[in-house]
Write a protein that holds these residues in place. Sequence first.
Motif, PDB file in Angstrom:
ATOM      1  N   LEU A  44       0.896  -1.151   0.000  1.00 31.11           N
ATOM      2  CA  LEU A  44       0.000   0.000   0.000  1.00 31.11           C
ATOM      3  C   LEU A  44       0.934   1.200   0.000  1.00 31.11           C
ATOM      4  O   LEU A  44       1.620   1.449   0.991  1.00 31.11           O
ATOM      5  CB  LEU A  44      -0.902  -0.027   1.239  1.00 31.11           C
ATOM      6  N   SER A  45       1.040   1.883  -1.133  1.00 30.76           N
ATOM      7  CA  SER A  45       2.021   2.960  -1.271  1.00 30.76           C
ATOM      8  C   SER A  45       1.704   4.117  -0.327  1.00 30.76           C
ATOM      9  O   SER A  45       0.598   4.230   0.204  1.00 30.76           O
ATOM     10  CB  SER A  45       2.087   3.445  -2.715  1.00 30.76           C
ATOM     11  N   GLU A  46       2.679   4.983  -0.147  1.00 30.76           N
ATOM     12  CA  GLU A  46       2.549   6.079   0.809  1.00 30.76           C
ATOM     13  C   GLU A  46       1.312   6.922   0.522  1.00 30.76           C
ATOM     14  O   GLU A  46       1.046   7.299  -0.610  1.00 30.76           O
ATOM     15  CB  GLU A  46       3.786   6.969   0.779  1.00 30.76           C
ATOM     16  N   HIS A  47       0.581   7.191   1.595  1.00 30.94           N
ATOM     17  CA  HIS A  47      -0.627   8.013   1.526  1.00 30.94           C
ATOM     18  C   HIS A  47      -0.891   8.583   2.913  1.00 30.94           C
ATOM     19  O   HIS A  47      -0.159   8.285   3.858  1.00 30.94           O
ATOM     20  CB  HIS A  47      -1.823   7.183   1.034  1.00 30.94           C
ATOM     21  N   THR A  48      -1.913   9.399   3.025  1.00 32.55           N
ATOM     22  CA  THR A  48      -2.328   9.952   4.319  1.00 32.55           C
ATOM     23  C   THR A  48      -3.826   9.713   4.481  1.00 32.55           C
ATOM     24  O   THR A  48      -4.527   9.416   3.514  1.00 32.55           O
ATOM     25  CB  THR A  48      -2.047  11.461   4.425  1.00 32.55           C
ATOM     26  N   ALA A  49      -4.287   9.845   5.709  1.00 29.29           N
ATOM     27  CA  ALA A  49      -5.717   9.766   5.995  1.00 29.29           C
ATOM     28  C   ALA A  49      -6.141  11.086   6.631  1.00 29.29           C
ATOM     29  O   ALA A  49      -5.373  11.694   7.379  1.00 29.29           O
ATOM     30  CB  ALA A  49      -6.008   8.601   6.939  1.00 29.29           C
ATOM     31  N   SER A  50      -7.346  11.514   6.367  1.00 32.75           N
ATOM     32  CA  SER A  50      -7.828  12.797   6.892  1.00 32.75           C
ATOM     33  C   SER A  50      -8.271  12.709   8.347  1.00 32.75           C
ATOM     34  O   SER A  50      -8.648  13.721   8.926  1.00 32.75           O
ATOM     35  CB  SER A  50      -8.977  13.300   6.025  1.00 32.75           C
ATOM     36  N   HIS A  84      -3.272  12.791   8.814  1.00 32.67           N
ATOM     37  CA  HIS A  84      -2.331  13.379   7.856  1.00 32.67           C
ATOM     38  C   HIS A  84      -0.894  12.847   7.964  1.00 32.67           C
ATOM     39  O   HIS A  84       0.001  13.419   7.338  1.00 32.67           O
ATOM     40  CB  HIS A  84      -2.337  14.912   7.942  1.00 32.67           C
ATOM     41  N   PRO A  86       1.950  10.641   6.768  1.00 35.82           N
ATOM     42  CA  PRO A  86       2.250   9.775   5.622  1.00 35.82           C
ATOM     43  C   PRO A  86       2.650   8.382   6.112  1.00 35.82           C
ATOM     44  O   PRO A  86       3.426   8.251   7.061  1.00 35.82           O
ATOM     45  CB  PRO A  86       3.436  10.471   4.944  1.00 35.82           C
ATOM     46  N   SER A  88       2.928   3.900   4.787  1.00 33.27           N
ATOM     47  CA  SER A  88       2.835   2.866   3.765  1.00 33.27           C
ATOM     48  C   SER A  88       3.025   1.511   4.423  1.00 33.27           C
ATOM     49  O   SER A  88       3.536   1.409   5.542  1.00 33.27           O
ATOM     50  CB  SER A  88       3.886   3.089   2.668  1.00 33.27           C
TER      51      SER A  88
END
Length: 106
Positions: A44-50, A84, A86, A88
């Motif tokens: 699951l590539s790098e991302h953020t959640a709100s 927020h 980051p 993975s």
Amino acid sequence: MNATTFLDLAEQVTIPEDGTISRTLYQDDRLKAVLFGFATGQELSEHTASMPAIMHFVQGEARVTLGNETIDARPNTWVHMPAHLPHSIQARTPVIMLLLLLKGAR
């Protein structure tokens, strides 16, 4: 109110041979519980959640990046992430992970 129960989380998802699967187990206005199954090598590539979230690793081993930190997750690893951040995940073995999205918190 009715309770929602799962006596064995690992039985709730079948890990694909090659890929990632997710299943929403529960959702209301404050919480979303999603069970993931990752095949070995899936990422699951790098991302953020709100919103803040909790990852609970039920089965398997994974490399998890949290901002600038990397950890080796294994069964019963528990991670709280602020909104927020980051992050993975890379599965080293077949992995089952429960993700709790804390919708009521910001």
